[in-house]
Design an enzyme around this catalytic site. Sequence first.
Site, PDB file in Angstrom:
ATOM      1  N   GLY A  40      46.320  41.283  44.758  1.00 45.31           N
ATOM      2  CA  GLY A  40      44.939  40.995  44.382  1.00 45.31           C
ATOM      3  C   GLY A  40      44.616  39.524  44.391  1.00 45.31           C
ATOM      4  O   GLY A  40      45.272  38.710  45.056  1.00 45.31           O
ATOM      5  N   ASP A  41      43.614  39.161  43.622  1.00 47.38           N
ATOM      6  CA  ASP A  41      43.110  37.785  43.649  1.00 47.38           C
ATOM      7  C   ASP A  41      43.916  36.817  42.800  1.00 47.38           C
ATOM      8  O   ASP A  41      43.892  35.603  43.050  1.00 47.38           O
ATOM      9  CB  ASP A  41      41.658  37.763  43.175  1.00 47.38           C
ATOM     10  CG  ASP A  41      41.520  38.202  41.717  1.00 47.38           C
ATOM     11  OD1 ASP A  41      41.969  39.329  41.398  1.00 47.38           O
ATOM     12  OD2 ASP A  41      40.980  37.444  40.900  1.00 47.38           O
ATOM     13  N   GLY A  50      39.971  42.651  42.138  1.00 48.35           N
ATOM     14  CA  GLY A  50      40.421  41.512  42.915  1.00 48.35           C
ATOM     15  C   GLY A  50      39.881  41.402  44.316  1.00 48.35           C
ATOM     16  O   GLY A  50      39.654  40.297  44.827  1.00 48.35           O
ATOM     17  N   THR A 100      39.400  37.595  36.189  1.00 48.80           N
ATOM     18  CA  THR A 100      39.963  38.913  35.928  1.00 48.80           C
ATOM     19  C   THR A 100      38.959  39.963  36.370  1.00 48.80           C
ATOM     20  O   THR A 100      37.766  39.855  36.067  1.00 48.80           O
ATOM     21  CB  THR A 100      40.285  39.107  34.438  1.00 48.80           C
ATOM     22  OG1 THR A 100      40.637  40.478  34.205  1.00 48.80           O
ATOM     23  CG2 THR A 100      39.130  38.741  33.532  1.00 48.80           C
ATOM     24  N   THR A 121      44.409  41.587  33.368  1.00 49.83           N
ATOM     25  CA  THR A 121      45.004  40.371  33.900  1.00 49.83           C
ATOM     26  C   THR A 121      44.982  39.413  32.720  1.00 49.83           C
ATOM     27  O   THR A 121      44.189  39.593  31.809  1.00 49.83           O
ATOM     28  CB  THR A 121      44.142  39.797  35.063  1.00 49.83           C
ATOM     29  OG1 THR A 121      44.303  40.609  36.228  1.00 49.83           O
ATOM     30  CG2 THR A 121      44.527  38.388  35.428  1.00 49.83           C
ATOM     31  N   ARG A 156      50.014  45.998  47.830  1.00 43.46           N
ATOM     32  CA  ARG A 156      48.720  45.371  47.606  1.00 43.46           C
ATOM     33  C   ARG A 156      48.851  44.144  46.710  1.00 43.46           C
ATOM     34  O   ARG A 156      49.566  44.139  45.709  1.00 43.46           O
ATOM     35  CB  ARG A 156      47.761  46.373  46.980  1.00 43.46           C
ATOM     36  CG  ARG A 156      46.368  45.813  46.646  1.00 43.46           C
ATOM     37  CD  ARG A 156      46.252  45.380  45.197  1.00 43.46           C
ATOM     38  NE  ARG A 156      44.877  44.972  44.862  1.00 43.46           N
ATOM     39  CZ  ARG A 156      44.541  44.418  43.704  1.00 43.46           C
ATOM     40  NH1 ARG A 156      45.447  44.220  42.774  1.00 43.46           N
ATOM     41  NH2 ARG A 156      43.284  44.056  43.484  1.00 43.46           N
TER      42      ARG A 156
END
Length: 362
Positions: free
Chosen positions: A243-244, A266, A263, A213, A241
Amino acid sequence: MTGAVGYTLPNHRESEVKPHRLFVALAIFGIASLSHAAVSPVLVIHGGAGVIRRDMTPAREKVVRAAMTLALKNGYAQLKAGKPAPDVVAAAITVLEDDENFNAGKGSVFTHDGKNELDAAIMDGNTLSAGAVAGVRRIKNPIQLARAVMEKTPYVMLSGDGAETFAQSIGMPLVNPSYFRTEERWQQLQKALKEDAAKQPHADVETAKHFGTVGAVALDVQGHLAAGTSTGGMNDKRWGRVGDSPIIGAGTYANSGCAVSATGWGEFYIRTVAAHEICMKVTQMRVPLKRAAAEVINQEIPSMGGNGGAIALDADGQISIPFNTDGMYRGWIGADGVPHVALYGDEDDGTAELPAPADSAE
């Protein structure tokens, strides 16, 4: 700013000093005139955390360090020119999105279905405005679209086709999905698919599901903070999907006293609301930045089975770069204007004993 009798107002909090309180302070101390004090700007970036060991080829390492140095220099030039923190964050991240050595933009990993789905977010700590995009496939620089969401819509997050329709409506060109394809990332997917078929765990960093990331946090000359994050997500991810990274509070967060870009794996950053938790520790509980970041990244997340890292910056210009992996691409640039870049876990990134930022008068 310093008055005639040596009284010092904390320059990073000038915007929070009520006018009548300032007047009273001036009257009490007999200050006839004031000079405007500027904050020493700071920029911190990351390019992902993971199993980053000293087996990278010298040529690859040189390219990675050069890209991170360029991101720092580009962002810092804008800081010195007086640009606001969100401008700086977007500029630095754009450099990394354009480099195929990072899992964002050009170098994004593939989904299980052989597609690239990109996420990004940005947040202005001064206003608490935020913008994010998720699952876009034809946006060259997702961080720029996330910023447009923040500035041009009443929303915080747009996803997929809708986000791309919005991009077209504001004149942002779409790229052919083939732009994001790199042979290295394609082969990583093929290896992951074989391991999936054999029901084997992913064997190394190149096929790990939670790898990479990019992100940036910045403090501008007005004392305002911003944070941004961009990612290609997990290699071999399924079912749309997310992630964060594009979730405000999980992988990206900024307020008046703290900015964080994360990073790592997530799902764990989402469940701990990691970026927000770090900033709440700093601004509400008055926990020192380094301790706050370490408690979340190096204690809470690993205790749940997750891993990764983060970059954090407070309104005093203090930096924290915790990570619980073998390495993390990371860099910073401050008052001296010298970019610092580190990749490996045993490498001094210059942040262990940072001097307190010096204020400069205009």
